[in-house]
Design a protein around this motif. Structure first.
Motif, PDB file in Angstrom:
ATOM      1  N   MET A 144     -42.879  22.179   2.387  1.00 32.93           N
ATOM      2  CA  MET A 144     -41.883  21.435   3.132  1.00 32.93           C
ATOM      3  C   MET A 144     -40.519  21.510   2.433  1.00 32.93           C
ATOM      4  O   MET A 144     -39.487  21.583   3.092  1.00 32.93           O
ATOM      5  CB  MET A 144     -42.338  19.982   3.287  1.00 32.93           C
ATOM      6  CG  MET A 144     -41.430  19.168   4.141  1.00 32.93           C
ATOM      7  SD  MET A 144     -41.213  19.853   5.783  1.00 32.93           S
ATOM      8  CE  MET A 144     -41.685  18.517   6.784  1.00 32.93           C
ATOM      9  N   HIS A 145     -40.540  21.527   1.106  1.00 32.57           N
ATOM     10  CA  HIS A 145     -39.306  21.592   0.316  1.00 32.57           C
ATOM     11  C   HIS A 145     -38.513  22.854   0.657  1.00 32.57           C
ATOM     12  O   HIS A 145     -37.296  22.783   0.870  1.00 32.57           O
ATOM     13  CB  HIS A 145     -39.658  21.551  -1.170  1.00 32.57           C
ATOM     14  CG  HIS A 145     -38.500  21.633  -2.089  1.00 32.57           C
ATOM     15  ND1 HIS A 145     -37.582  20.618  -2.217  1.00 32.57           N
ATOM     16  CD2 HIS A 145     -38.090  22.611  -2.923  1.00 32.57           C
ATOM     17  CE1 HIS A 145     -36.663  20.970  -3.091  1.00 32.57           C
ATOM     18  NE2 HIS A 145     -36.949  22.184  -3.535  1.00 32.57           N
ATOM     19  N   ASN A 146     -39.181  24.015   0.725  1.00 31.71           N
ATOM     20  CA  ASN A 146     -38.499  25.275   1.060  1.00 31.71           C
ATOM     21  C   ASN A 146     -37.946  25.261   2.480  1.00 31.71           C
ATOM     22  O   ASN A 146     -36.886  25.838   2.737  1.00 31.71           O
ATOM     23  CB  ASN A 146     -39.434  26.475   0.880  1.00 31.71           C
ATOM     24  CG  ASN A 146     -39.435  26.968  -0.542  1.00 31.71           C
ATOM     25  OD1 ASN A 146     -38.634  26.550  -1.366  1.00 31.71           O
ATOM     26  ND2 ASN A 146     -40.345  27.864  -0.841  1.00 31.71           N
ATOM     27  N   ILE A 147     -38.648  24.634   3.390  1.00 34.81           N
ATOM     28  CA  ILE A 147     -38.176  24.567   4.778  1.00 34.81           C
ATOM     29  C   ILE A 147     -36.857  23.794   4.846  1.00 34.81           C
ATOM     30  O   ILE A 147     -35.924  24.201   5.545  1.00 34.81           O
ATOM     31  CB  ILE A 147     -39.249  23.937   5.694  1.00 34.81           C
ATOM     32  CG1 ILE A 147     -40.436  24.901   5.806  1.00 34.81           C
ATOM     33  CG2 ILE A 147     -38.687  23.597   7.063  1.00 34.81           C
ATOM     34  CD1 ILE A 147     -41.642  24.331   6.509  1.00 34.81           C
ATOM     35  N   VAL A 148     -36.759  22.709   4.098  1.00 38.30           N
ATOM     36  CA  VAL A 148     -35.517  21.921   4.072  1.00 38.30           C
ATOM     37  C   VAL A 148     -34.395  22.743   3.440  1.00 38.30           C
ATOM     38  O   VAL A 148     -33.275  22.790   3.963  1.00 38.30           O
ATOM     39  CB  VAL A 148     -35.728  20.582   3.312  1.00 38.30           C
ATOM     40  CG1 VAL A 148     -34.413  19.859   3.090  1.00 38.30           C
ATOM     41  CG2 VAL A 148     -36.716  19.705   4.062  1.00 38.30           C
ATOM     42  N   ILE A 149     -34.690  23.416   2.343  1.00 39.90           N
ATOM     43  CA  ILE A 149     -33.687  24.246   1.660  1.00 39.90           C
ATOM     44  C   ILE A 149     -33.189  25.344   2.592  1.00 39.90           C
ATOM     45  O   ILE A 149     -31.984  25.583   2.716  1.00 39.90           O
ATOM     46  CB  ILE A 149     -34.285  24.854   0.368  1.00 39.90           C
ATOM     47  CG1 ILE A 149     -34.468  23.758  -0.684  1.00 39.90           C
ATOM     48  CG2 ILE A 149     -33.412  25.985  -0.171  1.00 39.90           C
ATOM     49  CD1 ILE A 149     -35.250  24.202  -1.898  1.00 39.90           C
ATOM     50  N   ILE A 150     -34.115  26.027   3.249  1.00 31.75           N
ATOM     51  CA  ILE A 150     -33.747  27.109   4.171  1.00 31.75           C
ATOM     52  C   ILE A 150     -32.970  26.546   5.366  1.00 31.75           C
ATOM     53  O   ILE A 150     -31.995  27.139   5.822  1.00 31.75           O
ATOM     54  CB  ILE A 150     -34.994  27.896   4.611  1.00 31.75           C
ATOM     55  CG1 ILE A 150     -35.546  28.682   3.419  1.00 31.75           C
ATOM     56  CG2 ILE A 150     -34.691  28.819   5.789  1.00 31.75           C
ATOM     57  CD1 ILE A 150     -36.946  29.240   3.627  1.00 31.75           C
ATOM     58  N   GLY A 151     -33.390  25.402   5.874  1.00 34.32           N
ATOM     59  CA  GLY A 151     -32.706  24.776   7.001  1.00 34.32           C
ATOM     60  C   GLY A 151     -31.263  24.411   6.684  1.00 34.32           C
ATOM     61  O   GLY A 151     -30.358  24.644   7.486  1.00 34.32           O
ATOM     62  N   ILE A 152     -31.039  23.876   5.497  1.00 34.26           N
ATOM     63  CA  ILE A 152     -29.675  23.527   5.093  1.00 34.26           C
ATOM     64  C   ILE A 152     -28.848  24.806   4.955  1.00 34.26           C
ATOM     65  O   ILE A 152     -27.709  24.888   5.447  1.00 34.26           O
ATOM     66  CB  ILE A 152     -29.676  22.712   3.780  1.00 34.26           C
ATOM     67  CG1 ILE A 152     -30.302  21.334   4.018  1.00 34.26           C
ATOM     68  CG2 ILE A 152     -28.267  22.577   3.212  1.00 34.26           C
ATOM     69  CD1 ILE A 152     -30.607  20.551   2.757  1.00 34.26           C
ATOM     70  N   GLY A 153     -29.420  25.820   4.304  1.00 27.73           N
ATOM     71  CA  GLY A 153     -28.720  27.095   4.175  1.00 27.73           C
ATOM     72  C   GLY A 153     -28.449  27.725   5.529  1.00 27.73           C
ATOM     73  O   GLY A 153     -27.370  28.281   5.766  1.00 27.73           O
ATOM     74  N   GLY A 154     -29.415  27.635   6.428  1.00 25.48           N
ATOM     75  CA  GLY A 154     -29.247  28.187   7.772  1.00 25.48           C
ATOM     76  C   GLY A 154     -28.126  27.513   8.531  1.00 25.48           C
ATOM     77  O   GLY A 154     -27.364  28.167   9.246  1.00 25.48           O
ATOM     78  N   CYS A 155     -28.014  26.223   8.374  1.00 27.75           N
ATOM     79  CA  CYS A 155     -26.924  25.483   9.015  1.00 27.75           C
ATOM     80  C   CYS A 155     -25.580  25.970   8.487  1.00 27.75           C
ATOM     81  O   CYS A 155     -24.657  26.238   9.262  1.00 27.75           O
ATOM     82  CB  CYS A 155     -27.102  23.989   8.755  1.00 27.75           C
ATOM     83  SG  CYS A 155     -25.809  22.975   9.472  1.00 27.75           S
ATOM     84  N   ILE A 156     -25.478  26.129   7.189  1.00 22.90           N
ATOM     85  CA  ILE A 156     -24.232  26.612   6.581  1.00 22.90           C
ATOM     86  C   ILE A 156     -23.920  28.024   7.067  1.00 22.90           C
ATOM     87  O   ILE A 156     -22.787  28.326   7.447  1.00 22.90           O
ATOM     88  CB  ILE A 156     -24.336  26.569   5.037  1.00 22.90           C
ATOM     89  CG1 ILE A 156     -24.400  25.119   4.563  1.00 22.90           C
ATOM     90  CG2 ILE A 156     -23.175  27.323   4.390  1.00 22.90           C
ATOM     91  CD1 ILE A 156     -24.792  24.961   3.105  1.00 22.90           C
ATOM     92  N   GLY A 157     -24.930  28.904   7.064  1.00 17.17           N
ATOM     93  CA  GLY A 157     -24.719  30.289   7.489  1.00 17.17           C
ATOM     94  C   GLY A 157     -24.290  30.396   8.946  1.00 17.17           C
ATOM     95  O   GLY A 157     -23.411  31.193   9.287  1.00 17.17           O
ATOM     96  N   ALA A 158     -24.889  29.595   9.807  1.00 20.74           N
ATOM     97  CA  ALA A 158     -24.532  29.640  11.227  1.00 20.74           C
ATOM     98  C   ALA A 158     -23.093  29.185  11.449  1.00 20.74           C
ATOM     99  O   ALA A 158     -22.347  29.796  12.218  1.00 20.74           O
ATOM    100  CB  ALA A 158     -25.494  28.767  12.038  1.00 20.74           C
TER     101      ALA A 158
END
Length: 125
Positions: free
Chosen positions: A1-15
């Motif tokens: 779950m920790h990686n999903i949150v990290i990736i989600g935050i990064g994905g938001c920034i990238g988008a």
């Protein structure tokens, strides 16, 4: 779950970065004849993922969490073309030239066929 949150935050920034960079390029150059905003995003993403991948390989600078945040999250959302570029480059670097060129050819051809198919399907709905 920790990686999903990290990736989600990064994905938001990238988008958001993709939207801002592509929009700025389009506004600055005022061209509609060629998708320069998208090309800029893709080339910048490839440059950044190449730089990061090289640093990761030579200096082991990134922890697994930072790799997930930067490579999968930010750059994955900024442009999947950068991931495609890195994977194709790594295949060539490993001497797998046929596979590398195959990845380019098949990705391009299948991507265009998929866009066309989706377009045709949208007209049938």
């Amino acid at each position: 779950m920790h990686n999903i949150v990290i990736i989600g935050i990064g994905g938001c920034i990238g988008a958001v970065l993709r939207y801002l960079v592509a929009g700025a390029v389009h506004a600055l150059l005022k061209t509609v004849a060629f998708p320069l905003g998208t090309m800029t995003v893709n080339v910048v993403g490839c440059l950044l993922i190449g730089l990061g991948g090289g640093l990761m390989e030579s200096r082991q600078l990134f922890s697994p969490e930072w790799r997930a945040f930067i490579f999968v999250g930010i750059l994955g959302s900024f442009t999947t073309f950068s991931t495609f570029g890195l994977e194709t480059f790594n295949l060539a670097k490993q001497g797998q030239w046929l596979t590398s060129f195959g990845n380019v050819g098949f990705s391009l051809a299948l991507g265009l066929v998929a866009v066309f198919t989706g377009y045709v399907l949208s007209r049938m709905i």
